[in-house]
Enzyme design. Structure first.
Site, PDB file in Angstrom:
ATOM      1  N   GLU A  77      29.507  51.069  40.573  1.00  0.00           N
ATOM      2  CA  GLU A  77      30.307  51.419  41.950  1.00  0.00           C
ATOM      3  C   GLU A  77      30.135  52.833  42.246  1.00  0.00           C
ATOM      4  OE1 GLU A  77      34.315  49.877  42.022  1.00  0.00           O
ATOM      5  OE2 GLU A  77      33.780  48.013  41.726  1.00  0.00           O
ATOM      6  N   LYS A 127      35.383  40.779  36.924  1.00  0.00           N
ATOM      7  CA  LYS A 127      35.518  41.566  38.048  1.00  0.00           C
ATOM      8  C   LYS A 127      34.162  41.533  38.896  1.00  0.00           C
ATOM      9  CE  LYS A 127      39.326  42.264  36.212  1.00  0.00           C
ATOM     10  NZ  LYS A 127      40.205  41.685  36.606  1.00  0.00           N
ATOM     11  N   ARG A 131      49.671  37.502  38.387  1.00  0.00           N
ATOM     12  CA  ARG A 131      50.852  37.496  37.522  1.00  0.00           C
ATOM     13  C   ARG A 131      51.974  38.399  38.370  1.00  0.00           C
ATOM     14  NH1 ARG A 131      47.935  42.149  35.223  1.00  0.00           N
ATOM     15  NH2 ARG A 131      49.186  44.030  35.857  1.00  0.00           N
TER      16      ARG A 131
HETATM   17  C1  MV4 Z   1      37.563  53.104  40.507  1.00  0.00           C
HETATM   18  C2  MV4 Z   1      37.964  54.386  40.517  1.00  0.00           C
HETATM   19  C3  MV4 Z   1      37.169  55.017  41.437  1.00  0.00           C
HETATM   20  N1  MV4 Z   1      36.044  54.714  41.723  1.00  0.00           N
HETATM   21  N2  MV4 Z   1      36.756  52.663  41.091  1.00  0.00           N
HETATM   22  C4  MV4 Z   1      40.641  52.018  37.029  1.00  0.00           C
HETATM   23  C5  MV4 Z   1      41.117  50.585  36.295  1.00  0.00           C
HETATM   24  C6  MV4 Z   1      40.566  49.583  37.363  1.00  0.00           C
HETATM   25  N3  MV4 Z   1      41.517  48.968  37.917  1.00  0.00           N
HETATM   26  C7  MV4 Z   1      39.695  50.436  38.238  1.00  0.00           C
HETATM   27  N4  MV4 Z   1      39.899  51.870  37.842  1.00  0.00           N
HETATM   28  C8  MV4 Z   1      39.438  52.709  38.867  1.00  0.00           C
HETATM   29  N5  MV4 Z   1      38.299  52.317  39.656  1.00  0.00           N
HETATM   30  C9  MV4 Z   1      35.831  53.460  41.833  1.00  0.00           C
HETATM   31  N6  MV4 Z   1      34.574  52.842  42.193  1.00  0.00           N
HETATM   32  C10 MV4 Z   1      39.184  54.966  39.812  1.00  0.00           C
HETATM   33  C11 MV4 Z   1      39.680  54.012  39.121  1.00  0.00           C
HETATM   34  C12 MV4 Z   1      40.879  54.585  38.237  1.00  0.00           C
HETATM   35  C13 MV4 Z   1      42.171  54.145  38.688  1.00  0.00           C
HETATM   36  C14 MV4 Z   1      42.652  53.168  39.661  1.00  0.00           C
HETATM   37  C15 MV4 Z   1      43.839  52.685  39.780  1.00  0.00           C
HETATM   38  C16 MV4 Z   1      44.687  53.411  39.232  1.00  0.00           C
HETATM   39  C17 MV4 Z   1      44.686  54.468  38.271  1.00  0.00           C
HETATM   40  C18 MV4 Z   1      43.280  54.780  38.102  1.00  0.00           C
HETATM   41  C19 MV4 Z   1      42.918  55.941  37.050  1.00  0.00           C
HETATM   42  C20 MV4 Z   1      42.035  56.066  36.847  1.00  0.00           C
HETATM   43  C21 MV4 Z   1      40.812  55.643  37.406  1.00  0.00           C
END
Ligand code: MV4
Length: 516
Positions: free
Chosen positions: A200, A116, A292
Site C-alpha cells: 500500500e 486483509k 468484535r
Molecule cells: C497504515 C499506515 C499508514 N499507511 N497503512 C497499523 C496496523 C494496521 N491496523 C494498519 N496500520 C497502519 N496502516 C498505510 N497505508 C499506518 C498504520 C499504523 C497505525 C494505524 C492505526 C493505528 C496505529 C498505527 C500505528 C502505526 C501504523
C-alpha cells in the site's frame, strides 16, 4: 431473550458482559483458569467452571471445552468478549454447529474481514475508499517495485493475514524493497502461518479514527459515530476519545455511511468497528474491520447514550434495533485511559505482583471498567490491561480536567501502572489542543515517561520514604521496598501491615493532599 449466557473471557471485559447480563435478567456462567480462581468475574457470575491451567492456550482458548461447558450448564449463547476466541471464525462456526448462539457476527463475516486483502477487495466493490495499493499478495520484489512506482514511495508492506501491525514494513526507496519484503514475509509466516504480503502507499502522520457500527438480523445497520484512537504505542492504544476533534458532523456522516456500506457488504450483524486512517487533508481510508466488541466501546456508549454490550446480546437473541440513524449525535465528550500493569518510566516493562491497595475514583462523570480488586495477583499469563478509567463531560477541555482529577483520585499500590503516564498526557499542550497523530506518543516518549524531578515530587517522595521506614520499625519487619515516587503522588509499596491505627498510607495520603 436468553436465560443463560456463557462468558468466554476474563478480566474487565468478562465483568462488563456479566453486568450487562445481570441488567437484562440473564444468568451467567463464567469460565476461569487456575490463575483466576479468585478473580472478580468468577465471583460475580451465577456459576463458574474451571477450564484449565493458567496459559490461555490451555484454558481460555480451548474452544471445544468452552462449548462443552455451555451445553452442560444450559447456556444458550456464548459471549467471547475481545481477544481470545472473539475473532476466530472456526469458533463462531463451532458454537453455531453446537446449537448455541455466538454473540457476535456470523462466521462468514469474520472470514470476510479476516483476510486483509479480501477485506480490501470487499471494500473496493462496496465503493469504500481504501489506500492505493494491491488486493493481491505480491509475488516478488521486482513486481513490488513496479507496483510501488505507480503510486510512489514510501510504501507499506503488510501481511495479508495480519492486522495489528505484525508483518508490516515501511519502505522508503526501491533499493530497500527486496530485504523488507523478505523480512515481512518471514514475520508473517511466523505470526500467521501465511507469508502472503501486499503493498500500500504509506500514509504519513495520519490519525486513527474508527467508526462503531451496530447491525441486527432484520437488515438494520447503524453507525454510532467515531472514536479517536491515535494515542497508541506499538499498536497498543493507550487513550481513546469520542468524538474526534478532527471529525465534523459532515465528515462523521460520510465516514459513518462508508462504515455502514462496508458492514452491509460483509453481511455484518452485531457490533463491529471500521478502522480508518484520516490524513491531514481530511481524506479517510478504510483499513480493516474489527469483528468484535472493542476495549474502547465505553466512550461511544457515553456520548451516544446506549449500552453496546446489552445491544449485542439483544441483537444476538433476534431483537430488532428500535433506532433510526438520525437518533444518534454525540453528546458531550468522553475519554478513556487504559490502566495497564506496565512501568512507564522503565520502557513500559510489564509489572507483576499483588495489588496491595486499590482506591477507585468516583464522583460526577467517572466510570471504572475494571477486573481487579485489592488482593488481586497480577502475573504474566494475560494482557497487562487491568482496567479502563472513563470520563464523560460537556466539552473536551472539561473531560481532560475530569480525567486528571479522576487519575489523581486513583491509587493502585503493589505494582507499577500507566497512571502517571496518563497524567502527563493530560498535562501536555499538544494533547490539550488535540494536535496528535498515530506517531505522537512514540515521538514524545521521554517527556511522557521520565521520572519527575520537581521539588514538590522529591519532597513527597521523601515524606513517603520516611513513613515507610516508620511503618517498618513499628511492624518489626524490615522488608518494605523503598517508596520513591516518580510522579509526585504514589506512595510506594507496602510490604508490612498493621491491624491497628492508621497505616502509613493513610498518613501519606493526608500529607500529600496537604502539600499539593
Ligand atoms: C497504515 C499506515 C499508514 N499507511 N497503512 C497499523 C496496523 C494496521 N491496523 C494498519 N496500520 C497502519 N496502516 C498505510 N497505508 C499506518 C498504520 C499504523 C497505525 C494505524 C492505526 C493505528 C496505529 C498505527 C500505528 C502505526 C501504523
Amino acid at each position: 431473550m436468553f436465560s443463560k449466557v456463557l462468558v468466554a473471557n476474563r478480566g474487565e471485559i468478562a465483568l462488563r458482559v456479566i453486568r450487562a447480563c445481570q441488567e437484562l435478567g440473564v444468568k451467567t456462567v463464567a469460565v476461569y483458569s487456575e490463575a483466576d480462581a479468585r478473580a472478580p468475574h468468577v465471583r460475580e457470575a451465577d456459576e463458574a467452571v474451571l477450564v484449565g491451567p493458567p496459559p490461555s492456550s490451555q484454558s481460555y482458548l480451548v474452544g471445544e471445552r468452552l462449548i462443552e461447558v455451555a451445553l452442560r450448564t444450559g447456556a444458550q449463547a456464548i459471549h467471547p468478549g475481545y481477544g481470545f476466541l472473539s475473532e476466530r471464525a472456526w469458533f463462531a462456526r463451532a458454537v453455531r454447529d453446537a446449537g448455541l448462539v455466538f454473540i457476535g457476527p456470523p462466521a462468514e463475516a469474520i472470514d470476510a474481514m479476516g483476510s486483509k486483502t479480501a477485506a480490501r477487495q470487499l471494500a473496493i466493490s462496496a465503493g469504500v475508499p481504501v489506500v492505493p495499493g494491491t488486493t493481491e499478495s505480491v509475488r516478488d520484489a521486482d513486481e513490488a517495485i513496479a507496483i510501488a512506482e505507480t503510486f510512489g514511495f514510501p510504501v507499506l508492506l503488510k501481511a495479508a493475514a495480519g492486522g495489528g501491525g505484525k508483518g508490516m514494513r515501511i519502505v522508503r526507496a526501491a533499493s530497500e524493497l527486496a530485504d523488507a519484503l523478505a523480512s515481512a514475509k518471514r514475520e508473517a509466516q511466523n505470526a500467521f502461518g501465511d507469508d502472503a504480503v501486499y503493498i500500500e502507499k504509506y500514509i504519513e502522520g495520519p490519525r486513527h479514527v474508527e467508526i462503531q457500527v451496530l447491525a441486527d438480523t432484520h437488515g438494520n445497520v447503524l453507525h454510532l459515530g467515531e472514536r479517536e484512537c491515535s494515542v497508541q504505542r506499538r499498536h497498543q492504544k493507550m487513550i481513546e476519545e469520542a468524538p474526534s476533534v478532527a471529525v465534523s458532523p459532515e465528515l462523521r456522516a460520510r465516514m459513518g455511511a462508508t462504515a455502514v456500506a462496508a458492514a452491509r457488504a460483509a453481511g455484518y450483524v452485531n457490533a463491529g468497528t471500521c478502522e480508518f486512517l484520516l490524513d491531514k487533508d481530511g481524506q479517510y481510508y478504510f483499513l480493516e474491520m474489527n469483528t468484535r466488541i472493542q476495549v474502547e466501546h465505553p466512550v461511544t456508549e457515553l456520548v451516544m447514550g446506549l449500552d453496546l454490550v446489552q445491544w449485542q446480546i439483544r441483537v444476538a437473541a433476534g431483537e430488532a434495533l428500535p433506532f433510526a440513524q438520525k437518533d444518534f449525535a454525540p453528546r458531550g465528550w468522553a475519554m478513556e485511559c487504559r490502566i495497564t500493569s506496565e512501568d512507564p518510566s522503565n520502557g513500559f516493562l510489564p509489572s507483576t505482583g499483588r495489588i496491595e491497595y486499590l482506591h477507585l475514583p468516583t464522583g460526577p462523570g467517572v466510570r471504572w471498567d475494571g477486573g481487579i480488586e485489592s488482593g488481586s495477583e497480577v502475573g504474566l499469563h494475560y494482557d497487562p490491561m487491568l482496567a479502563k478509567l472513563i470520563v464523560h463531560a460537556p466539552t473536551r477541555d472539561l473531560a481532560i480536567s475530569r480525567m486528571r482529577r479522576a487519575l489523581r483520585e486513583l491509587t493502585i499500590d503493589g505494582i507499577e501502572t500507566s497512571r502517571s503516564f496518563h497524567l502527563r498526557v493530560m498535562d501536555h499542550p499538544d494533547f490539550q489542543r488535540g494536535d496528535i497523530t498515530i506517531q505522537w506518543l512514540e515521538q514524545n516518549l521521554p517527556a511522557l515517561t521520565a521520572p519527575a524531578t520537581d521539588r514538590e515530587s522529591i519532597r513527597l517522595a521523601a515524606i513517603a520514604a520516611a513513613l515507610v521506614a516508620h511503618e517498618e520499625r513499628r511492624a518489626g519487619s524490615g522488608t518494605a521496598t523503598a517508596a520513591v515516587m516518580s510522579d509526585g503522588s504514589t506512595v510506594g509499596h507496602e510490604a508490612s501491615r498493621s491491624a491497628h491505627g492508621p497505616s502509613w498510607r493513610d498518613v501519606a495520603r493526608r500529607e500529600s493532599l496537604r502539600s499539593l
